[in-house]
Write a protein that holds these residues in place. Structure first.
Motif, PDB file in Angstrom:
ATOM      1  N   VAL A  75      29.031  32.028  35.027  1.00 46.43           N
ATOM      2  CA  VAL A  75      29.532  31.114  36.057  1.00 46.43           C
ATOM      3  C   VAL A  75      30.855  30.457  35.651  1.00 46.43           C
ATOM      4  O   VAL A  75      31.832  30.532  36.400  1.00 46.43           O
ATOM      5  N   PRO A  76      30.923  29.844  34.464  1.00 48.75           N
ATOM      6  CA  PRO A  76      32.227  29.274  34.103  1.00 48.75           C
ATOM      7  C   PRO A  76      33.336  30.320  33.991  1.00 48.75           C
ATOM      8  O   PRO A  76      34.429  30.115  34.522  1.00 48.75           O
ATOM      9  N   ILE A  77      33.045  31.441  33.339  1.00 44.16           N
ATOM     10  CA  ILE A  77      34.092  32.466  33.197  1.00 44.16           C
ATOM     11  C   ILE A  77      34.551  32.943  34.570  1.00 44.16           C
ATOM     12  O   ILE A  77      35.742  32.989  34.869  1.00 44.16           O
ATOM     13  N   GLY A  78      33.576  33.275  35.421  1.00 41.18           N
ATOM     14  CA  GLY A  78      33.911  33.795  36.747  1.00 41.18           C
ATOM     15  C   GLY A  78      34.660  32.769  37.579  1.00 41.18           C
ATOM     16  O   GLY A  78      35.617  33.095  38.280  1.00 41.18           O
ATOM     17  N   MET A  79      34.224  31.507  37.483  1.00 45.49           N
ATOM     18  CA  MET A  79      34.900  30.482  38.277  1.00 45.49           C
ATOM     19  C   MET A  79      36.324  30.260  37.806  1.00 45.49           C
ATOM     20  O   MET A  79      37.245  30.169  38.611  1.00 45.49           O
ATOM     21  N   PHE A  80      36.514  30.182  36.476  1.00 40.13           N
ATOM     22  CA  PHE A  80      37.873  29.992  35.989  1.00 40.13           C
ATOM     23  C   PHE A  80      38.758  31.169  36.392  1.00 40.13           C
ATOM     24  O   PHE A  80      39.895  30.976  36.833  1.00 40.13           O
ATOM     25  N   ALA A  81      38.206  32.376  36.267  1.00 44.15           N
ATOM     26  CA  ALA A  81      39.007  33.549  36.645  1.00 44.15           C
ATOM     27  C   ALA A  81      39.333  33.504  38.132  1.00 44.15           C
ATOM     28  O   ALA A  81      40.472  33.767  38.538  1.00 44.15           O
ATOM     29  N   GLY A  82      38.342  33.152  38.956  1.00 39.42           N
ATOM     30  CA  GLY A  82      38.576  33.082  40.404  1.00 39.42           C
ATOM     31  C   GLY A  82      39.600  32.014  40.749  1.00 39.42           C
ATOM     32  O   GLY A  82      40.475  32.231  41.595  1.00 39.42           O
ATOM     33  N   ILE A  83      39.502  30.871  40.075  1.00 37.75           N
ATOM     34  CA  ILE A  83      40.466  29.795  40.332  1.00 37.75           C
ATOM     35  C   ILE A  83      41.864  30.231  39.912  1.00 37.75           C
ATOM     36  O   ILE A  83      42.843  30.029  40.631  1.00 37.75           O
ATOM     37  N   TRP A  84      41.936  30.888  38.761  1.00 40.51           N
ATOM     38  CA  TRP A  84      43.258  31.359  38.325  1.00 40.51           C
ATOM     39  C   TRP A  84      43.822  32.343  39.343  1.00 40.51           C
ATOM     40  O   TRP A  84      44.975  32.238  39.754  1.00 40.51           O
ATOM     41  N   ILE A 131      33.552  35.816  40.344  1.00 41.66           N
ATOM     42  CA  ILE A 131      35.011  35.848  40.548  1.00 41.66           C
ATOM     43  C   ILE A 131      35.320  36.016  42.024  1.00 41.66           C
ATOM     44  O   ILE A 131      36.095  35.256  42.599  1.00 41.66           O
ATOM     45  N   SER A 132      34.675  36.993  42.626  1.00 45.00           N
ATOM     46  CA  SER A 132      35.056  37.273  44.013  1.00 45.00           C
ATOM     47  C   SER A 132      34.599  36.169  44.960  1.00 45.00           C
ATOM     48  O   SER A 132      35.331  35.809  45.888  1.00 45.00           O
ATOM     49  N   THR A 133      33.404  35.562  44.708  1.00 47.35           N
ATOM     50  CA  THR A 133      33.008  34.437  45.574  1.00 47.35           C
ATOM     51  C   THR A 133      33.992  33.282  45.439  1.00 47.35           C
ATOM     52  O   THR A 133      34.433  32.720  46.441  1.00 47.35           O
ATOM     53  N   THR A 134      34.318  32.914  44.193  1.00 48.35           N
ATOM     54  CA  THR A 134      35.226  31.786  43.984  1.00 48.35           C
ATOM     55  C   THR A 134      36.563  32.059  44.663  1.00 48.35           C
ATOM     56  O   THR A 134      37.076  31.233  45.424  1.00 48.35           O
ATOM     57  N   ASP A 135      37.089  33.243  44.384  1.00 50.54           N
ATOM     58  CA  ASP A 135      38.358  33.661  44.969  1.00 50.54           C
ATOM     59  C   ASP A 135      38.310  33.550  46.503  1.00 50.54           C
ATOM     60  O   ASP A 135      39.166  32.922  47.129  1.00 50.54           O
TER      61      ASP A 135
END
Ligand SMILES: Nc1ncnc2c1ncn2[C@@H]1O[C@H](COP(=O)(O)OP(=O)(O)OP(=O)(O)O)[C@@H](O)[C@H]1O
Ligand SMILES: [Mg+2]
Lengths: 269, 260
Positions: A73-82, A144-148
């Motif tokens: 979750v943190p990795i994916g969220m940070f990647a999505g936010i970036w 990643i894709s959800t956050t993005d």
């Protein structure tokens, strides 16, 4: 007149297909409930697999899925936010986005094999860590894709309004944009958790299974899904009954998480 | 000499990845404590010019500013195009507020919306925040409607209320200039009237620049009017002059509705 007739035919046809589709779903659910509930006993939840229960399997499955989520979750969220907020849609961003999409559609068995080669074969034994790695790899691209996508739904005017009030970019993202996308992202996290908690293939030859209760992630780790896979093929009635009970419990868990996610999106605002 | 708060001098602006400039050598004065309207057909560059005045374009990389945009603030004359550091840009935006076409309430309470900018500016004292939130809401004529629901979400307000909340939020920072980009085009006539009254009211404290497609609004509200066309500033004058007796044929054609 002609058009009315066509309308009716199409209506009948689509209703029929819907009924057929739903009937299959209900058939599965009904069988599962019937067989599952009739095989469920209190001891199913209090005993470990070795004694004909699923206690250690539930704990094992959740342990792996929760740890995987805590990493993914943190990795994916940070990647999505970036990707959405900082990459300025650069070349690198589109490479990462494509890579993530490819990973998301990679068959989960392939991920299992990959992790086997890296984290099982060199150590000579199945282990819980490998299972967690496989689940994490599955989960990251989904997050990643959800956050993005959820961040993309936040209108750019909201970012501009924050900047226009004298905010710095990172403050606006943390305090406003993520808040605006919070429900969507949380739903995505829940749905992806529901997705990995029901996975078998990535665990099959990573963490494999364990009949006994254990929290030792360096060895074979108990798994509900892998147990269902194994039990269903055993010839004896007791094993198959336990498989039904386990399937029912798993389905109920996934269903509840899914419904929670959907309920949250519906009650936005 | 007149009393300027801002001015653009030979200001040109080119969007990233575009060859031709979208604004060409614009020379526009903005008078202190007056309302300046920008009118012109769609795509002529009104928003582009407005968004240069608080450098919000900087959110997107690669745009090119040329010329000068001077702000006559508390510390005297300053060319805002020379600002480089993020902190300087933040200070600029505290001095030059902006209101958008669609209301942009933040997903938080009414109180927090108004307090947000002040908190960013470093105001921490609770009683000062309370006072300034109340004052801003009163100045924006929504204190009565909001005083009993300050802690409810701003997203539950009507569109017109949200827009006034956004104005309150900006006013709370005591800016020198407020930029409005078609602030009423998404609102019903009654809300529009309320916003117009509000803008007329706040001009005693701030200088206002407003982009509008509504000729009545421009003539009712503004003291000065700038008419733009295809990236050029065609004519700038007192609003009465622009509407009654324009110098340029193009201005007259546009105002009388012959095109645009
Ligand atoms: N981000 C952008 N990148 C490239 N060109 C842009 C961008 N935004 C606007 N333009 C172009 O710049 C010109 C001026 O646009 P601008 O939005 O300032 O017009 P406007 O006068 O505000 O129009 P409207 O009345 O429709 O809001 C137009 O030709 C537009 O196509
Ligand atoms: Mg515009």
């Amino acid at each position: 007149m002609n058009r009315l007739l066509l309308n009716k035919i199409i209506l009948v046809l689509s209703t029929l297909s819907a009924i057929i589709g739903i009937s299959f779903l209900f058939w599965i659910l009904a069988t599962l409930t019937y067989k599952g509930v009739s095989s469920l006993h209190l001891s199913t939840f209090t005993e470990d697999l070795v004694n004909g229960g699923i206690r250690n399997l539930l704990v094992g499955q959740f342990t792996m899925a929760l740890i995987a989520s805590a990493i993914a979750v943190p990795i994916g969220m940070f990647a999505g936010i970036w990707l959405r907020e900082y990459s300025n849609q650069s070349k690198l961003a589109s490479v990462i986005r494509n890579l993530s999409d490819v990973m998301m559609s990679a068959p989960s068995i392939v991920i299992g094999v990959f992790v086997y080669a890296l984290f099982v074969a060199p150590f000579g034994s199945y282990n819980g860590f490998a299972g967690i790695v496989a689940l994490t790899i599955m989960m990251i691209p989904i997050i990643i894709s959800t956050t993005d996508n959820m961040l993309a739904l936040v209108p750019k005017e909201l970012r501009e309004a924050g900047i226009a009030l004298g905010g710095s970019k990172h403050k606006i993202i943390v305090q406003i944009i993520i808040k605006a996308a919070k429900v969507g992202i949380t739903t995505g996290v829940l749905l992806s958790f529901a997705r990995i908690i029901g996975e078998t293939a990535p665990l099959l030859f990573t963490s494999a299974n364990n009949q006994f209760f254990t929290m030792d992630l360096t060895g074979q780790f108990p798994s509900l899904t892998v147990s269902i896979y194994n039990l269903a093929t055993y010839p004896d009635e007791a094993s198959r009954e336990l498989a039904w009970a386990a399937s029912f419990v798993l389905t109920a868990i996934v269903l509840i998480i899914n419904l929670t996610g959907r309920y949250m999106t519906r009650n936005k605002k | 000499m007149s009393n300027l708060i801002m001015e653009t001098k030979d200001f040109s602006f080119t969007y990233a990845g575009v060859d031709a400039p979208s604004l060409k050598k614009i020379n526009l004065p903005i008078e202190k404590n007056k309302i300046t309207a920008m009118i012109g057909p769609s795509g002529c560059g009104k928003s582009t010019l407005l968004r240069a005045m608080n450098r919000i374009h900087d959110l997107y990389p690669g745009n090119k500013y040329e010329g000068e945009i001077n702000l006559y603030g508390a510390e005297g004359k300053e060319n805002i195009l020379n600002l480089k550091k993020e902190n300087d840009l933040i200070r600029l935006r505290q001095d030059v507020g902006m209101i958008f076409q669609k209301p942009t309430p933040f997903p938080m309470s009414i109180y927090d919306n108004v307090a947000y900018g002040m908190r960013l500016a470093g105001v921490k004292d609770k009683s000062e925040l309370d006072d300034r939130v109340e004052k801003a809401l009163q100045d924006s004529a929504i204190w009565k409607e909001t005083k009993d629901r300050l802690n409810t979400s701003a997203l539950g307000m009507s569109g017109g209320q949200q827009q006034r909340l956004c104005i309150a939020r900006a006013v709370a920072l005591k800016p020198d200039v407020m930029l409005f980009d078609e602030p009423t085009s998404a609102l019903d006539p009654i809300s529009t009237g309320a916003i117009e009254e509000l803008i007329a009211e706040i001009k005693k404290d701030v200088s206002v620049v407003i982009v509008t497609h509504n000729m009545q609004q421009a003539s009712r509200l503004s003291d000065y009017t700038a008419f733009m066309y295809l990236g050029d500033l065609i004519e700038y004058d007192k609003t009465d002059t622009i509407f009654m007796n324009p110098n340029e044929k193009l201005t007259e054609d546009y105002i009388t509705g012959r095109f645009g």
